[in-house]
Design a protein around this motif. Structure first.
Motif, PDB file in Angstrom:
ATOM      1  N   ALA A  96       0.815  -1.225   0.000  1.00 49.63           N
ATOM      2  CA  ALA A  96       0.000   0.000   0.000  1.00 49.63           C
ATOM      3  C   ALA A  96       0.844   1.269   0.000  1.00 49.63           C
ATOM      4  O   ALA A  96       0.402   2.321  -0.476  1.00 49.63           O
ATOM      5  CB  ALA A  96      -0.940  -0.013   1.205  1.00 49.63           C
ATOM      6  N   ASP A  97       2.077   1.168   0.518  1.00 48.76           N
ATOM      7  CA  ASP A  97       2.948   2.344   0.606  1.00 48.76           C
ATOM      8  C   ASP A  97       4.087   2.270  -0.401  1.00 48.76           C
ATOM      9  O   ASP A  97       5.017   3.066  -0.357  1.00 48.76           O
ATOM     10  CB  ASP A  97       3.504   2.449   2.035  1.00 48.76           C
ATOM     11  N   GLY A  98       4.025   1.301  -1.308  1.00 46.47           N
ATOM     12  CA  GLY A  98       5.151   1.047  -2.187  1.00 46.47           C
ATOM     13  C   GLY A  98       5.344   2.069  -3.289  1.00 46.47           C
ATOM     14  O   GLY A  98       4.381   2.548  -3.896  1.00 46.47           O
ATOM     15  N   ARG A  99       6.617   2.393  -3.535  1.00 46.76           N
ATOM     16  CA  ARG A  99       7.019   3.201  -4.678  1.00 46.76           C
ATOM     17  C   ARG A  99       8.359   2.675  -5.166  1.00 46.76           C
ATOM     18  O   ARG A  99       9.281   2.480  -4.364  1.00 46.76           O
ATOM     19  CB  ARG A  99       7.141   4.685  -4.328  1.00 46.76           C
ATOM     20  N   ALA A 100       8.450   2.444  -6.463  1.00 44.49           N
ATOM     21  CA  ALA A 100       9.667   1.842  -6.992  1.00 44.49           C
ATOM     22  C   ALA A 100       9.932   2.322  -8.410  1.00 44.49           C
ATOM     23  O   ALA A 100       9.037   2.790  -9.112  1.00 44.49           O
ATOM     24  CB  ALA A 100       9.555   0.314  -6.963  1.00 44.49           C
ATOM     25  N   LEU A 101      11.210   2.182  -8.824  1.00 42.66           N
ATOM     26  CA  LEU A 101      11.624   2.548 -10.168  1.00 42.66           C
ATOM     27  C   LEU A 101      12.132   1.320 -10.921  1.00 42.66           C
ATOM     28  O   LEU A 101      12.794   0.446 -10.350  1.00 42.66           O
ATOM     29  CB  LEU A 101      12.746   3.584 -10.140  1.00 42.66           C
ATOM     30  N   TYR A 102      11.792   1.298 -12.201  1.00 50.73           N
ATOM     31  CA  TYR A 102      12.283   0.304 -13.152  1.00 50.73           C
ATOM     32  C   TYR A 102      13.171   1.066 -14.133  1.00 50.73           C
ATOM     33  O   TYR A 102      12.719   2.017 -14.774  1.00 50.73           O
ATOM     34  CB  TYR A 102      11.085  -0.340 -13.854  1.00 50.73           C
ATOM     35  N   VAL A 103      14.456   0.679 -14.238  1.00 52.44           N
ATOM     36  CA  VAL A 103      15.377   1.403 -15.102  1.00 52.44           C
ATOM     37  C   VAL A 103      15.990   0.418 -16.100  1.00 52.44           C
ATOM     38  O   VAL A 103      16.581  -0.598 -15.706  1.00 52.44           O
ATOM     39  CB  VAL A 103      16.496   2.088 -14.298  1.00 52.44           C
ATOM     40  N   ALA A 104      15.828   0.728 -17.374  1.00 57.35           N
ATOM     41  CA  ALA A 104      16.422  -0.079 -18.439  1.00 57.35           C
ATOM     42  C   ALA A 104      16.927   0.865 -19.522  1.00 57.35           C
ATOM     43  O   ALA A 104      16.788   2.083 -19.425  1.00 57.35           O
ATOM     44  CB  ALA A 104      15.404  -1.067 -18.996  1.00 57.35           C
ATOM     45  N   LEU A 105      17.527   0.289 -20.563  1.00 57.49           N
ATOM     46  CA  LEU A 105      18.036   1.090 -21.673  1.00 57.49           C
ATOM     47  C   LEU A 105      17.266   0.763 -22.941  1.00 57.49           C
ATOM     48  O   LEU A 105      16.929  -0.390 -23.210  1.00 57.49           O
ATOM     49  CB  LEU A 105      19.519   0.815 -21.881  1.00 57.49           C
ATOM     50  N   ASN A 106      17.008   1.804 -23.700  1.00 52.15           N
ATOM     51  CA  ASN A 106      16.342   1.652 -24.991  1.00 52.15           C
ATOM     52  C   ASN A 106      17.358   2.013 -26.068  1.00 52.15           C
ATOM     53  O   ASN A 106      17.514   3.190 -26.429  1.00 52.15           O
ATOM     54  CB  ASN A 106      15.121   2.552 -25.069  1.00 52.15           C
TER      55      ASN A 106
END
Length: 257
Positions: A245-255
């Motif tokens: 419920a309190d989660g925040r996250a980043l997904y980082v990749a390269l294009n």
């Protein structure tokens, strides 16, 4: 993480410097603690980009830049491995006007931390350093890398404020992209959101900013808490990534296609 395509670094201060770095890939900055200043040459003119605590910023490729970090500061920096044909540059500008090239070196970068020191030491032994007068011998014409002299860089922005503005969107199945173009693919995931990703040809870096999450990669379950990160290898499938419920996250990749 530094063995693969993504180079993920947490950098502390102080580190105030004169040299400007030039590379053919983008750099992503996020300031975890305290503020920093990224000196750049925007359209050939000196400019200070202040990245405050909690702000994120992507520097386009081929723009000379010089990070200025201060006491009690920590920042995240992500860049990519260089292609075999790419060169990095280290350039100094005249003290007299801060915009006329004074001295430079170009090299293929395999380990920036190791390679920079001897180049910096060479500059401080040079006549250019002593006189502040450039010479043809230590400037390469034409430049082996075409600098970006047309882009106006976007301003850093608060990651927390971005999440608040997109709170509903980040709670859905579809990832929400932070940047519309460029090399970095940065997606956000928020409260109670569930996401899946197909296998990628490249590495992916996941970072739990707040709260916690459960992620299944190739059938293996990982529990991420605040501050945890996970490097997902190429050809791996992220079957399910569930935020609390309190989660925040980043997904980082390269294009890079």
């Amino acid at each position: 993480h530094g063995d693969g395509l993504l180079k993920v670094m947490f950098v502390g201060g102080p580190n105030v410097r004169r040299d400007f770095h030039i590379e053919e890939g983008e750099e992503l900055f996020y300031q975890i603690q305290g503020d920093m200043v990224l000196k750049i040459m925007e359209k050939g003119i000196p400019k200070d980009v202040k990245i405050k605590e909690g702000e994120i910023f992507v520097l386009p490729s081929r723009i000379p830049h010089s990070p200025q970090r201060f006491d009690n500061t920590v920042g995240l920096v992500i860049e990519r491995e260089r292609k075999s044909t790419e060169l990095d540059g280290l350039r100094y500008y005249r003290v007299a006007d801060d915009e006329t090239p004074l001295w430079e070196r170009w090299f293929h970068c395999t380990d920036l931390g190791v390679q920079l020191k001897p180049v910096i030491e060479e500059f401080f032994r040079s006549n250019e350093h002593k006189t502040d007068i450039p010479t043809k011998e230590n400037l390469t014409e034409p430049s082996p890398v075409t600098l970006d002299t047309t882009t106006t860089v976007e301003c850093p922005f608060s990651l927390n404020e971005w999440f608040e503005r997109h709170i509903d969107a980040t709670a859905t199945v579809e990832p929400v992209s932070m940047f519309s173009n460029g090399e970095f693919q940065v997606a956000a995931h928020g409260s109670n959101g569930t996401a899946t990703y197909p296998p990628s040809d490249q590495e992916t870096w996941l970072w739990q900013l707040r709260g916690s999450s459960v992620i299944s990669v190739n059938g293996n379950i990982h529990n991420l808490c605040k501050g945890d990160s996970l490097l997902v290898k190429p050809q791996s499938k992220i079957e399910k990534w569930e935020q609390n419920a309190d989660g925040r996250a980043l997904y980082v990749a390269l294009n890079l296609n």
